[in-house]
Design a protein around this motif. Structure first.
Motif, PDB file in Angstrom:
ATOM      1  N   ARG A 226      -0.899  51.247  -9.679  1.00 48.94           N
ATOM      2  CA  ARG A 226      -1.354  52.365 -10.506  1.00 48.94           C
ATOM      3  C   ARG A 226      -2.059  53.421  -9.659  1.00 48.94           C
ATOM      4  O   ARG A 226      -1.742  54.590  -9.698  1.00 48.94           O
ATOM      5  CB  ARG A 226      -2.299  51.840 -11.585  1.00 48.94           C
ATOM      6  N   ASP A 227      -3.026  52.969  -8.861  1.00 50.72           N
ATOM      7  CA  ASP A 227      -3.843  53.989  -8.194  1.00 50.72           C
ATOM      8  C   ASP A 227      -4.313  53.590  -6.801  1.00 50.72           C
ATOM      9  O   ASP A 227      -4.884  54.397  -6.104  1.00 50.72           O
ATOM     10  CB  ASP A 227      -5.063  54.313  -9.052  1.00 50.72           C
ATOM     11  N   ASN A 228      -4.096  52.338  -6.379  1.00 54.10           N
ATOM     12  CA  ASN A 228      -4.635  52.002  -5.068  1.00 54.10           C
ATOM     13  C   ASN A 228      -3.560  51.628  -4.060  1.00 54.10           C
ATOM     14  O   ASN A 228      -3.743  50.773  -3.223  1.00 54.10           O
ATOM     15  CB  ASN A 228      -5.687  50.891  -5.164  1.00 54.10           C
TER      16      ASN A 228
ATOM     17  N   HIS B 224      -1.806  61.765 -10.268  1.00 51.52           N
ATOM     18  CA  HIS B 224      -1.272  60.954 -11.355  1.00 51.52           C
ATOM     19  C   HIS B 224      -0.566  59.686 -10.877  1.00 51.52           C
ATOM     20  O   HIS B 224      -0.053  58.935 -11.687  1.00 51.52           O
ATOM     21  CB  HIS B 224      -0.292  61.756 -12.206  1.00 51.52           C
ATOM     22  N   GLY B 225      -0.475  59.481  -9.569  1.00 49.37           N
ATOM     23  CA  GLY B 225       0.224  58.293  -9.097  1.00 49.37           C
ATOM     24  C   GLY B 225       1.718  58.407  -9.328  1.00 49.37           C
ATOM     25  O   GLY B 225       2.225  59.420  -9.792  1.00 49.37           O
TER      26      GLY B 225
END
Ligand code: DUC
Ligand code: ZN
Ligand code: ZN
Length: 482
Positions: free
Chosen positions: A302-304, A314-315
């Motif tokens: 998602r984000d990492n 926004h990934g």
């Protein structure tokens, strides 16, 4: 079959939403008229479907499925019989499955095996792409023959899976040159499989064996690099049409967008799993549970993701939805490739690299992309365009498929936007697998009625179709080129 009138619905096409009625005679749509236009002939119809408050859309076209695919010592668990029925339950009336030639096999033998598996089994119409797992003089000749005589005008190559399906750059170039000569499309599994295999061996040596390492060892730059390389090779091969399958990463999408900006015949598809699922919620689940979501390309973070920071923050998923809006992604398919948890996914217990790759999804694509409409990511028109019309055009089946218009096959779905669908093994689930990648999801909208060439396949929450109704479609060349 017979004469069918669908009245009072809202007909959706890529260019608009209209209050139209649809008249069907036999297997074909004969007329589309404004609401009430066919009142005079209603009495003479064999069946009248009142679609008041509902949408009327072309049957879904899923151009990427793998029924009974041999993979990792087992076979994808849907047959053409079970998989095509599940597709119908999901509002899909055409699938294009991947016939397989593995390294060392003859292309014609592989194709004959696929016809044997599918013939007389399907509830809906079907066509084939051909996987070329061994590029040599013989398979190159076969590509021409299949394009000219067998209605197979698209060939999938793999930059991943060394020793199984993999082609090196020289082989890819030769296949692309051949496709350019005969007007065919190259479909590419774009991941740098050589580098991935090194990362996999290193991870296993460190004792990192859980399912989530499947995604960590396939980082998005290796999808972007392979996508770039495929684009360069397709350019050198004479701007051969290139279609990147199952795109999962924003950085790979940037490569496609750049090529398209230069007017190239470069296209891409994505799948619902990349638009909705994240590594954290799926592969990252404790223990071996995450194996249910092992597929390639992988579901991404998602984000990492250490390798990627999405545009606008926004990934990958935000990028993919934006790509769909911008037509950088032209198609949504499923890459339907189901494996049961028991005995199949379990082959990879203790070693993620042995988990058969694939997610079953042929039943849920129309529903999940409609959910994108509800979420404000896409318009109704774009839903139909990416799931029905463009897939048909991209792979030479238009206007027989993908559109509600006079002369087209009467493949029609009545869609109820006023109710909900609960997905799950004890809820809506007809694929031949013992789990669902979407277990417990409650989403807006529902497949109400499905017609395949004028025959009712789904109605009143029941299957009315028949094995063997589905016909093989000989496809033409792509109708989507710039
Ligand atoms: N990816 C999958 O997840 N399964 C089958 C083949 C592929 O490319
Ligand atoms: Zn693939
Ligand atoms: Zn696939």
């Amino acid at each position: 079959m017979g004469k069918i009138l669908i009245k009072n619905g809202r007909v959706i096409s890529p260019t608009g939403v209209h209050d139209n009625d649809v008249l069907i005679d036999g297997e074909t749509i004969t007329a589309v008229g404004s609401r009430g236009y066919f009142a005079g002939v209603e009495q003479g119809c064999d069946k009248v479907i009142d679609a008041n408050g509902k949408y009327v859309i072309p049957g879904g076209v899923d151009v990427h499925t793998h029924m009974e695919l041999p993979f990792g010592g087992t076979f994808a668990s849907d047959t053409f019989e079970t998989g095509s029925q599940a597709a119908a339950w999901g509002g899909v009336t055409t699938i294009v499955d991947m016939a397989v030639q593995r390294y060392g096999e003859n292309v014609f033998d592989g194709l004959a095996e696929w016809h044997r598996k599918a013939e007389g089994q399907c509830a809906i119409d079907y066509a084939f792409h051909q996987i070329i797992g061994g590029v040599d003089d013989q398979s190159l000749k076969a590509m021409k023959y299949l394009t000219e005589h067998e209605g197979i005008s698209s060939f999938k190559l793999f930059m991943a899976y060394p020793g199984v399906f993999y082609s090196d750059d020289g082989q890819i170039l030769r296949a692309m040159q051949t496709a350019a000569e005969c007007g065919a499309m190259i479909m590419m599994h774009a991941e740098n499989g050589i580098a991935i295999d090194v990362l996999v061996q290193q991870a296993l040596a460190r004792g990192e064996s859980d399912p989530r390492f499947h995604s960590y060892t396939r980082p998005s730059p290796l999808e972007a690099e392979a996508t770039h390389r495929a684009i360069v090779l397709s350019h050198v091969a004479g701007n051969v049409p290139l279609y990147i399958v199952h795109m999962s990463a924003g950085d790979a999408l940037n490569e496609v967008a750049a090529a398209r900006h230069h007017g190239r015949n470069v296209f891409a598809e994505t799948c619902p799993q990349y638009l909705w699922l994240t590594l954290e919620e799926t592969l990252g689940q404790p223990g071996f549970e995450g194996s249910k979501w092992v597929c390639s390309t992988p579901v991404r973070s998602r984000d990492n993701d250490p390798h990627y920071i999405g545009q606008m923050g926004h990934g990958h998923q935000g990028d993919l939805w934006k790509g769909l809006r911008m037509n950088e992604l032209a198609v949504v398919s499923t890459d339907h490739c189901p494996f049961c948890f028991k005995d199949q996914k379990e082959l990879g217990l203790g070693d993620f690299s042995k988990i058969p790759n694939g997610i079953g999804g042929v039943e849920h694509r129309m529903e999940l992309i409609y959910q994108g409409v509800v979420a404000g990511e896409l318009t109704l028109e774009r839903w139909v365009e990416t799931c029905c019309t463009t897939p048909a055009r991209m792979f030479g089946m238009y206007p027989k498929k993908g559109v509600i218009a006079p002369g087209s096959d009467a493949d029609v779905v009545v869609w109820d936007p006023n109710t909900k669908t609960k997905i799950g093994i004890n809820d809506k689930h007809h694929m031949n697998m013992d789990h669902s990648a979407w277990e417990g999801w409650v989403i807006d909208g529902k497949v109400d009625t499905v017609l395949s060439r004028g025959s009712v396949v789904i109605e009143n929450d029941a299957f009315h179709g028949r094995k063997g109704h589905g016909q093989y479609i000989k496809r033409g060349l792509s109708q989507y080129l710039v």
